[in-house]
Design a protein around this motif. Sequence first.
Motif, PDB file in Angstrom:
ATOM      1  N   VAL A 114       0.824  -1.195  -0.019  1.00  0.00           N
ATOM      2  CA  VAL A 114      -0.034  -0.049   0.191  1.00  0.00           C
ATOM      3  C   VAL A 114       0.984   1.249   0.026  1.00  0.00           C
ATOM      4  N   GLY A 115       0.672   2.241  -0.926  1.00  0.00           N
ATOM      5  CA  GLY A 115       1.500   3.268  -1.021  1.00  0.00           C
ATOM      6  C   GLY A 115       3.057   2.920  -1.565  1.00  0.00           C
ATOM      7  N   ASP A 116       3.942   3.376  -0.663  1.00  0.00           N
ATOM      8  CA  ASP A 116       5.524   2.816  -1.043  1.00  0.00           C
ATOM      9  C   ASP A 116       5.984   1.671   0.117  1.00  0.00           C
ATOM     10  N   ARG A 117       4.898   1.216   0.727  1.00  0.00           N
ATOM     11  CA  ARG A 117       5.129   0.023   1.878  1.00  0.00           C
ATOM     12  C   ARG A 117       4.693  -1.075   1.327  1.00  0.00           C
ATOM     13  N   SER A 118       5.748  -2.223   1.414  1.00  0.00           N
ATOM     14  CA  SER A 118       5.317  -3.439   1.097  1.00  0.00           C
ATOM     15  C   SER A 118       5.718  -4.516   2.138  1.00  0.00           C
ATOM     16  N   ALA A 119       5.204  -5.564   2.626  1.00  0.00           N
ATOM     17  CA  ALA A 119       5.631  -6.788   3.360  1.00  0.00           C
ATOM     18  C   ALA A 119       5.115  -8.032   2.627  1.00  0.00           C
ATOM     19  N   ASP A 120       5.855  -9.270   2.788  1.00  0.00           N
ATOM     20  CA  ASP A 120       5.666 -10.328   2.322  1.00  0.00           C
ATOM     21  C   ASP A 120       4.818 -11.232   3.352  1.00  0.00           C
ATOM     22  N   ALA A 121       3.838 -11.818   2.861  1.00  0.00           N
ATOM     23  CA  ALA A 121       3.228 -12.737   3.619  1.00  0.00           C
ATOM     24  C   ALA A 121       3.334 -14.186   2.950  1.00  0.00           C
ATOM     25  N   SER A 122       3.195 -15.240   3.710  1.00  0.00           N
ATOM     26  CA  SER A 122       3.554 -16.628   3.346  1.00  0.00           C
ATOM     27  C   SER A 122       2.355 -17.502   3.322  1.00  0.00           C
ATOM     28  N   TRP A 123       1.926 -17.777   2.159  1.00  0.00           N
ATOM     29  CA  TRP A 123       0.834 -18.711   2.093  1.00  0.00           C
ATOM     30  C   TRP A 123       1.276 -20.100   2.087  1.00  0.00           C
ATOM     31  N   GLN A 124       1.322 -20.812   3.141  1.00  0.00           N
ATOM     32  CA  GLN A 124       2.033 -22.104   3.370  1.00  0.00           C
ATOM     33  C   GLN A 124       0.968 -23.159   3.686  1.00  0.00           C
ATOM     34  N   ASP A 125       1.390 -24.310   3.225  1.00  0.00           N
ATOM     35  CA  ASP A 125       0.627 -25.670   3.278  1.00  0.00           C
ATOM     36  C   ASP A 125      -0.530 -25.673   2.361  1.00  0.00           C
TER      37      ASP A 125
END
Length: 498
Positions: A114-125
């Motif tokens: 969102v905007g200039d901020r990013s973060a990684d989530a892990s869709w696991q299993d």
Amino acid sequence: MTVDARAAARRPIHWAVGGALVVATALVPSAESAAAEQTSEVALHYACPFPSGPEELDVVVSAVLPTSVRTGEEIRPSQVSVEVNLEPTALARFGELDAATLSAVARLTVRNTVGDRSADASWQDLTAPPVALPGPDGGGLALTATGDVPTVSFGSPGRATLAPAELALSLSSLTEAGEPTTPPGLDVTCEPAPGQEPELAAITVRGDSDPTAPAPQPGESDPAPDPTPTRPAEDLPPSARAKIDALTDERLEALDGEDPGSCPIEIPPEWVMTTAETYAAGYANAAKLDGAAALGPAFMKVVLNKRYINDSCASTVDVSSEVNFDYQGRRQLPPTKATFLSYGFMPTTATMTLEQVGPPAAIHTHTVTNTPTYPEETTVTAQLVMRLSDVEVNGVPLDVGPDCRTERSFEQVLRGYGQSYPPAGYLVAYGGSLTGYAHIPPFEGCGVGEDLDPIFTAAISSPGKKADNYTKMTQAPLCVATNPEGPDCPPKVPDPER
């Protein structure tokens, strides 16, 4: 207190050896969105290093998501699907093993922005059931992996996007007799081929003050909250120290030129990131059952210093790390057997297993550097699912089936407080005690031939009161990869405190 920026900048940098996975798109549970939904899909090419050579796989990712939400409102992706199309050349290895079927477990990294901020989530299993392998001239094969994925929320308004990134596949093959082949499978990590638009979905995030107002355009939104912080570290490589000293000198020159924006410096993770291992053990109260269950000892794999921000103007340090539980190769705590008095009079024994789901557990630590002791506050957050098995009521086995579990994951939050000089209380590197509460959701899948979900929900699940399920965990000091000969290696099992 007013802090002189130039004087603050000349203090020694406070190194951290632990911390938290800081995400601009914080995972904050809240009310479910009532907004319209969209079925989103994106087709991508992935480059994968198979034993037969590089392969480019066609992958289709789909999910149902809301079209708009409020800031802080929970987004729960549903009907998640990752379809992986394997070409005959990628399947050649399994034909040589006399494999009859092929299945997969997928882990997809999704970049939330969102905007200039990013973060990684892990869709696991994400699990793809076994599919019959084609014959020598039968062509390719499609595996479709599905499953539950972690929720996400965005802290500032604007246009938010979800974009697939790295894809890890664990392929498993079975013979005609249903036995694992030798070797039993193959692990492959794939990257999106360059030159693609990987966006899965765009979601409008509206501010809390006026949820009906038009969403701000990119660049007009308020900045996402800055990260949260950690503790001092030893054993930085000399090369990293030299590079960081150079960054500090640049910052001092900028401050002399009265550039307040130069105060925070972010250390590139490749300079300081390392791994560590440790154990934690403790007890969790089950308020309704008037008892406590032992937890652990849980083995934990830690990635330290994934993000490191030193802000001398504010006299704070923020460091980000992540941790996964590991029990016999699975992301869970060891199963534990506990006995309680159900409803105050019925002795009930059950094996409880806490499984870690979603992204790695996050440790958020905030260090204040303008006092001699360097006080810090640490918050550890993990997403868990509780499973029950081997249940006995008054000595009589109760068949709950193979999938008696909470109907959704729940958030376990633990907090610790300490100081660096002299070391006292809880510090990520040195360990100590963390305490907190958890609210247990209702149960599902319990019972064979009869529905036992209401019984376990009534006996265990919490109605949402803060003091329902108190947890206290004791963490041992970290065994850090940069100091394998140190006194805390190999990692020790701590004595849990009640």
